[in-house]
Scaffold this motif. Sequence first.
Motif, PDB file in Angstrom:
ATOM      1  N   LEU A  13     -29.137  23.897  73.230  1.00 55.44           N
ATOM      2  CA  LEU A  13     -29.830  23.798  74.521  1.00 55.44           C
ATOM      3  C   LEU A  13     -31.274  24.236  74.322  1.00 55.44           C
ATOM      4  O   LEU A  13     -31.663  25.334  74.688  1.00 55.44           O
ATOM      5  CB  LEU A  13     -29.133  24.673  75.565  1.00 55.44           C
ATOM      6  CG  LEU A  13     -27.760  24.161  76.001  1.00 55.44           C
ATOM      7  CD1 LEU A  13     -27.051  25.193  76.874  1.00 55.44           C
ATOM      8  CD2 LEU A  13     -27.899  22.843  76.759  1.00 55.44           C
ATOM      9  N   TRP A  34     -33.737  24.233  86.846  1.00 58.90           N
ATOM     10  CA  TRP A  34     -32.677  24.006  85.858  1.00 58.90           C
ATOM     11  C   TRP A  34     -32.869  22.659  85.143  1.00 58.90           C
ATOM     12  O   TRP A  34     -33.317  21.688  85.753  1.00 58.90           O
ATOM     13  CB  TRP A  34     -31.302  23.974  86.535  1.00 58.90           C
ATOM     14  CG  TRP A  34     -30.882  25.268  87.183  1.00 58.90           C
ATOM     15  CD1 TRP A  34     -31.391  25.809  88.330  1.00 58.90           C
ATOM     16  CD2 TRP A  34     -29.864  26.159  86.713  1.00 58.90           C
ATOM     17  NE1 TRP A  34     -30.740  26.995  88.617  1.00 58.90           N
ATOM     18  CE2 TRP A  34     -29.795  27.231  87.641  1.00 58.90           C
ATOM     19  CE3 TRP A  34     -28.995  26.167  85.627  1.00 58.90           C
ATOM     20  CZ2 TRP A  34     -28.897  28.293  87.496  1.00 58.90           C
ATOM     21  CZ3 TRP A  34     -28.095  27.213  85.484  1.00 58.90           C
ATOM     22  CH2 TRP A  34     -28.054  28.276  86.405  1.00 58.90           C
ATOM     23  N   CYS A  35     -32.514  22.621  83.874  1.00 60.88           N
ATOM     24  CA  CYS A  35     -32.389  21.339  83.166  1.00 60.88           C
ATOM     25  C   CYS A  35     -31.036  20.753  83.567  1.00 60.88           C
ATOM     26  O   CYS A  35     -30.036  21.481  83.612  1.00 60.88           O
ATOM     27  CB  CYS A  35     -32.396  21.534  81.655  1.00 60.88           C
ATOM     28  SG  CYS A  35     -33.920  22.237  81.035  1.00 60.88           S
ATOM     29  N   VAL A  40     -28.735  17.654  78.947  1.00 63.68           N
ATOM     30  CA  VAL A  40     -27.859  18.814  78.770  1.00 63.68           C
ATOM     31  C   VAL A  40     -26.527  18.352  78.167  1.00 63.68           C
ATOM     32  O   VAL A  40     -26.014  18.927  77.202  1.00 63.68           O
ATOM     33  CB  VAL A  40     -27.634  19.544  80.115  1.00 63.68           C
ATOM     34  CG1 VAL A  40     -26.681  20.720  79.936  1.00 63.68           C
ATOM     35  CG2 VAL A  40     -28.963  19.990  80.708  1.00 63.68           C
ATOM     36  N   TRP A  52     -35.573  15.263  79.183  1.00 65.18           N
ATOM     37  CA  TRP A  52     -34.969  16.432  79.808  1.00 65.18           C
ATOM     38  C   TRP A  52     -35.413  16.474  81.256  1.00 65.18           C
ATOM     39  O   TRP A  52     -36.574  16.747  81.543  1.00 65.18           O
ATOM     40  CB  TRP A  52     -35.405  17.711  79.076  1.00 65.18           C
ATOM     41  CG  TRP A  52     -34.732  17.881  77.742  1.00 65.18           C
ATOM     42  CD1 TRP A  52     -34.993  17.193  76.602  1.00 65.18           C
ATOM     43  CD2 TRP A  52     -33.684  18.809  77.425  1.00 65.18           C
ATOM     44  NE1 TRP A  52     -34.169  17.631  75.589  1.00 65.18           N
ATOM     45  CE2 TRP A  52     -33.365  18.630  76.069  1.00 65.18           C
ATOM     46  CE3 TRP A  52     -32.983  19.779  78.165  1.00 65.18           C
ATOM     47  CZ2 TRP A  52     -32.365  19.379  75.422  1.00 65.18           C
ATOM     48  CZ3 TRP A  52     -32.003  20.532  77.524  1.00 65.18           C
ATOM     49  CH2 TRP A  52     -31.698  20.323  76.163  1.00 65.18           C
ATOM     50  N   TYR A 130     -28.625  23.896  82.859  1.00 65.74           N
ATOM     51  CA  TYR A 130     -29.070  24.988  81.979  1.00 65.74           C
ATOM     52  C   TYR A 130     -30.395  25.513  82.518  1.00 65.74           C
ATOM     53  O   TYR A 130     -31.308  24.734  82.788  1.00 65.74           O
ATOM     54  CB  TYR A 130     -29.242  24.450  80.554  1.00 65.74           C
ATOM     55  CG  TYR A 130     -30.004  25.376  79.636  1.00 65.74           C
ATOM     56  CD1 TYR A 130     -29.482  26.619  79.274  1.00 65.74           C
ATOM     57  CD2 TYR A 130     -31.248  25.006  79.136  1.00 65.74           C
ATOM     58  CE1 TYR A 130     -30.190  27.466  78.435  1.00 65.74           C
ATOM     59  CE2 TYR A 130     -31.962  25.847  78.298  1.00 65.74           C
ATOM     60  CZ  TYR A 130     -31.430  27.079  77.953  1.00 65.74           C
ATOM     61  OH  TYR A 130     -32.136  27.923  77.131  1.00 65.74           O
ATOM     62  N   VAL A 137     -25.926  28.956  82.045  1.00 64.25           N
ATOM     63  CA  VAL A 137     -25.382  27.601  82.097  1.00 64.25           C
ATOM     64  C   VAL A 137     -24.523  27.507  83.349  1.00 64.25           C
ATOM     65  O   VAL A 137     -23.709  28.390  83.606  1.00 64.25           O
ATOM     66  CB  VAL A 137     -24.539  27.296  80.841  1.00 64.25           C
ATOM     67  CG1 VAL A 137     -23.761  25.998  81.009  1.00 64.25           C
ATOM     68  CG2 VAL A 137     -25.437  27.232  79.608  1.00 64.25           C
ATOM     69  N   ASP A 139     -21.698  25.219  85.162  1.00 63.99           N
ATOM     70  CA  ASP A 139     -20.797  24.106  84.825  1.00 63.99           C
ATOM     71  C   ASP A 139     -19.612  24.147  85.780  1.00 63.99           C
ATOM     72  O   ASP A 139     -18.473  24.372  85.383  1.00 63.99           O
ATOM     73  CB  ASP A 139     -20.352  24.265  83.359  1.00 63.99           C
ATOM     74  CG  ASP A 139     -19.437  23.130  82.914  1.00 63.99           C
ATOM     75  OD1 ASP A 139     -19.449  22.066  83.565  1.00 63.99           O
ATOM     76  OD2 ASP A 139     -18.713  23.323  81.912  1.00 63.99           O
TER      77      ASP A 139
END
Length: 444
Positions: A13, A34-35, A40, A52, A130, A137, A139
């Motif tokens: 990352l 955030w990315c 990601v 990105w 990310y 992170v 998720d």
Amino acid sequence: MTAAPASHWRGALAPPAGVLDVSRRLEDAGYETWCVGGAVRDAVLGRPSLDWDLATAARPEQVQQLFRRTVPKGIAFGTVGVLDRDGVMHEVTTFRRDVRTDGRHAVVEFGASLADDLARRDFTINAIAYRPATGAVADPFDGVGDLARRVVRAVGEPGERMREDRLRALRAIRFAARFGFAIDSATWAAIVASGPHLGRLSPERVREELEKTMRQAPRPAWALERWRAAGALATLAPALDAQPPEAFAACDCLPPPTLAARPQRLWNRMTAPWLGLERAEVDRALTALRCSRQEVRWAADLAGRWHLLAPAFRAHLADGAPPPPDAELRRWAAACGRTLAAPVLRLAAARFAAERAAGVPAPGAGAVRAVYRRVVRIAYRDPIEVADLAVDGGDLAEAGVRAGPLVGRILRRLLDDVVEEPGRNTRGWLLDRARFLSSQADTI
Ligand code: ATP
Ligand code: MG
């Protein structure tokens, strides 16, 4: 928001410096950033990515105020293009949630959280985020787990998500084909249920999906077979629905159209599935999909040549057949013209390879390769086009051929004579022959 456990992919990352700069600037101004999305996902998969994308709490106008150089990419959807100090553009999109969708378009609302933003994304593997500022992170749908299990799964209730945007059905198939993943069974059921409704999609979006599939999938045939199984072909390209599996498998036997490759590689992959159809049908179908004029012509011309020549290819290149004589190869080259001679044989090689792999008798790779080299040499050495003749229309007029369509007909006949025997391509021989043909005008 659950933080995924640290593991080997965390080191991947690593957004480029320009992205980190943009993110730092936003965070310093107090906007969580955030990315998100494809980069990601690709990083977790260990694949490098160029784009990105960033998602942020800042509103589009706040993003525009914060950076000197911006491009309004899609302000209504919250996307601002920000140029980093090297002039590279990065997409920065305000956190958003969908307020209304109709299967084609979404109306979005800002003032949302990262959680809202990830929940509106299509698949779990595309809903991982990310945060460079903290290394966190996010998720929430276990996208990392699905990447490890190699499965494409809709975020939330699959049927509902596909109804919101039918394109997701085609996207799911594309991502699965690209990464060699399976499609989660409930997600697949929702894709199949979407099949009859895909006609609502704009042809441009469908073409784009097809094109991306041809670019990104190592084996596009798998994706096309999923399109067929889901009823997507019946809705979007009925002419293709009845093509045999080898027509699709031929795509897999053509080299991948990388971005650096000549555009013909992409067009060849786009053409392969349609070869079995009539020229006019290919023209109609690809025009309806809003392919460029150039692309449509390429595919239709190649399909036309394939119809003309495939029987000769099969007869002359069959196992045990003697190598075809130069005159036969000149006929093939003349039927194609210089531009299409090589691509026709490249497509033929792919189609035959696919047929053999399916257990259908077809010419062997060695025979096709040998003839490919000979045809290319002949096409650039021998006269195979009317323009290569040692005489033109003006010469025929001087020799007494009456002006009008007869001139063109005689030139075609002269070319046939020269293709049989290139030594005839002299003014003297051709003018004698033209006078004779002219005297027989009624019969040619
Ligand atoms: P690629 O490498 O092909 O660009 P990507 O994942 O970046 O893959 P994009 O089409 O660029 O795909 O979209 C970026 C992100 O936006 C996706 O990862 C996904 O989170 C979200 N997204 C894109 N299209 C949709 C859609 N139709 N419905 C929901 N979310 C979508
Ligand atoms: Mg992308």
